[in-house]
Design an enzyme around this catalytic site. Structure first.
Site, short mmCIF file in Angstrom:
data_model
loop_
_atom_site.label_atom_id
_atom_site.label_comp_id
_atom_site.label_asym_id
_atom_site.label_seq_id
_atom_site.Cartn_x
_atom_site.Cartn_y
_atom_site.Cartn_z
N GLY A 12 7.36 -8.86 1.66
CA GLY A 12 7.61 -8.27 0.35
C GLY A 12 8.68 -9.15 -0.49
NE ARG A 15 4.49 -7.19 -6.58
CZ ARG A 15 4.43 -5.93 -6.85
NH1 ARG A 15 5.22 -5.10 -7.46
NH2 ARG A 15 3.87 -5.37 -5.62
CB VAL A 64 3.55 -6.24 7.17
CG1 VAL A 64 4.02 -7.73 6.52
CG2 VAL A 64 3.63 -5.14 6.06
CB SER A 142 14.52 4.70 1.05
OG SER A 142 14.65 5.56 0.32
CE1 TYR A 155 9.07 4.10 0.27
CE2 TYR A 155 10.82 5.60 0.01
CZ TYR A 155 10.25 4.50 -0.02
OH TYR A 155 11.03 3.38 -0.66
CE LYS A 159 11.03 2.52 2.88
NZ LYS A 159 11.25 1.01 2.91
P1 NAI Z 1 7.92 -3.34 -5.16
O1 NAI Z 1 6.67 -2.30 -5.29
O2 NAI Z 1 8.23 -4.29 -6.36
O3 NAI Z 1 7.57 -4.69 -4.13
C1 NAI Z 1 7.04 -4.55 -3.12
C2 NAI Z 1 6.71 -5.98 -1.98
O4 NAI Z 1 6.18 -5.34 -0.84
C3 NAI Z 1 5.89 -6.97 -2.76
O5 NAI Z 1 6.05 -8.19 -2.68
C4 NAI Z 1 4.36 -6.54 -2.00
O6 NAI Z 1 3.64 -7.87 -2.25
C5 NAI Z 1 4.89 -6.25 -0.81
N1 NAI Z 1 3.89 -5.56 0.04
C6 NAI Z 1 3.46 -4.12 -0.23
N2 NAI Z 1 2.60 -3.84 0.75
C7 NAI Z 1 2.38 -4.73 1.65
C8 NAI Z 1 1.59 -4.94 2.74
N3 NAI Z 1 0.83 -4.34 3.31
N4 NAI Z 1 1.71 -6.12 3.32
C9 NAI Z 1 2.66 -7.10 3.07
N5 NAI Z 1 3.40 -7.03 1.90
C10 NAI Z 1 3.45 -5.91 1.16
O7 NAI Z 1 9.02 -2.58 -4.35
P2 NAI Z 1 10.61 -2.79 -4.28
O8 NAI Z 1 11.01 -1.64 -5.24
O9 NAI Z 1 10.95 -3.97 -4.69
O10 NAI Z 1 10.73 -2.25 -2.79
C11 NAI Z 1 11.21 -2.86 -1.72
C12 NAI Z 1 11.50 -2.17 -0.64
O11 NAI Z 1 12.60 -1.57 -1.08
C13 NAI Z 1 10.61 -1.20 -0.17
O12 NAI Z 1 10.53 -1.26 1.36
C14 NAI Z 1 10.94 0.13 -0.63
O13 NAI Z 1 10.46 1.09 0.23
C15 NAI Z 1 12.29 -0.10 -0.49
N6 NAI Z 1 13.13 0.85 -1.60
C16 NAI Z 1 12.97 0.71 -2.95
C17 NAI Z 1 13.56 1.53 -3.68
C18 NAI Z 1 13.58 1.59 -5.21
O14 NAI Z 1 13.95 2.41 -5.88
N7 NAI Z 1 12.74 0.54 -5.95
C19 NAI Z 1 14.58 2.67 -3.34
C20 NAI Z 1 14.70 2.57 -1.90
C21 NAI Z 1 13.91 1.64 -1.29
#
Ligand code: NAI
Length: 247
Positions: A12, A15, A64, A142, A155, A159
């Protein structure tokens, strides 16, 4: 390629929080492999940003949740850059819904991507980490996994599962100079939270003592610290970056 240089692999990593982590780690590694699903333009953009910082970088599309795809992508990264010494699992998705109405496939898919996905990459990189005598694994959890969140049974469970997974890995690899930690963000401004329905964000912010969303860079700074030599004696910990939301 110089196979003696440090290589990070970030799922991930193209982004949001993952991208910010990649840009922060650019200060302490020579090579960065990014695993992503979906947006190729974002992957190319992040690779170019890393190349601009003097770091060799490649992005590999894979799901993944699929162990064979995750292994193949980790193998390709190793072929290009040498053994992986830093693994960050940031890939994650949400499929929110109240429990009574949540389709079982939405429950399973979130567990498969967010929890099993981390297991798959850890397994694929395990020997690299074990052999090197130094390594880092950081899983992105999270606050939802620590305190629960209505509408996020899938979720939150995934987590919370990452906490146990991280501590198990920390115990397994502590004697090898490899640390494993979990960073638990609160509400961070990324595509994921921009998709939240009206009202949800306001209700969430009401629970945050600091009264604002976090930035992806603030999460990345915590990950960067845990990956640094300065954190050699920090393992099995949960580091919250949540503006005081859960305490
Ligand atoms: P985002 O939606 O901006 O980015 C998600 C990334 O994961 C992308 O690069 C996407 O290509 C990749 N991805 C999604 N499904 C995938 C798969 N099946 N195989 C490979 N890659 C995959 O999300 P964000 O906000 O950057 O979140 C990143 C991490 O932080 C996540 O694990 C999310 O649960 C966690 N998180 C985010 C929070 C938030 O407020 N944005 C809060 C707490 C945790």
């Amino acid at each position: 390629m110089n196979h003696n240089s440090k290589t990070a692999l970030i799922t991930g990593g193209t982004r949001g929080i993952g991208r910010a982590i990649a840009l922060a780690l650019a200060g302490q590694v020579e090579n960065i492999a990014l695993l992503y699903a979906g947006r190729r333009d974002a992957a190319e953009d992040t690779v170019n940003a890393l190349l601009g910082k003097g770091v060799k970088s490649l992005a590999f599309a894979c799901d993944v949740a699929d162990s064979a795809q995750a292994k193949a992508a980790c193998d390709q990264a190793r072929e290009a850059f040498g053994p992986i010494s830093i693994l960050v699992n940031s890939a994650g998705i949400t499929r929110d819904g109240l429990t009574l109405r949540m389709p079982p496939e939405d429950f399973k898919r979130v567990i498969e991507v967010n929890l099993a996905g981390a297991f798959h990459t850890i397994q694929a990189c395990y020997r690299d980490l074990m052999k090197a005598g130094w390594g880092r694994v950081v899983n992105i959890g999270s606050v939802s996994g620590l305190m629960g969140n209505p509408g996020q049974m899938n979720y939150s469970a995934a987590k919370a599962g990452l906490v146990g997974l991280t501590k198990t890995l920390a115990r397994e690899l502590a004697g090898r100079g490899v640390t494993a930690n979990l960073v638990a963000p609160g509400f961070i401004d990324t595509d994921m939270t921009r998709e939240l329905p009206d009202g949800t964000l306001a209700r969430a912010l009401a629970q945050v003592p600091m009264g604002r969303m976090g930035k992806a860079e603030e999460v990345a700074a915590a990950v960067n610290y845990l990956c640094s030599p300065g954190a050699d004696y920090v393992t099995g910990c949960v580091l919250q970056v949540d503006g005081g939301m859960y305490m």
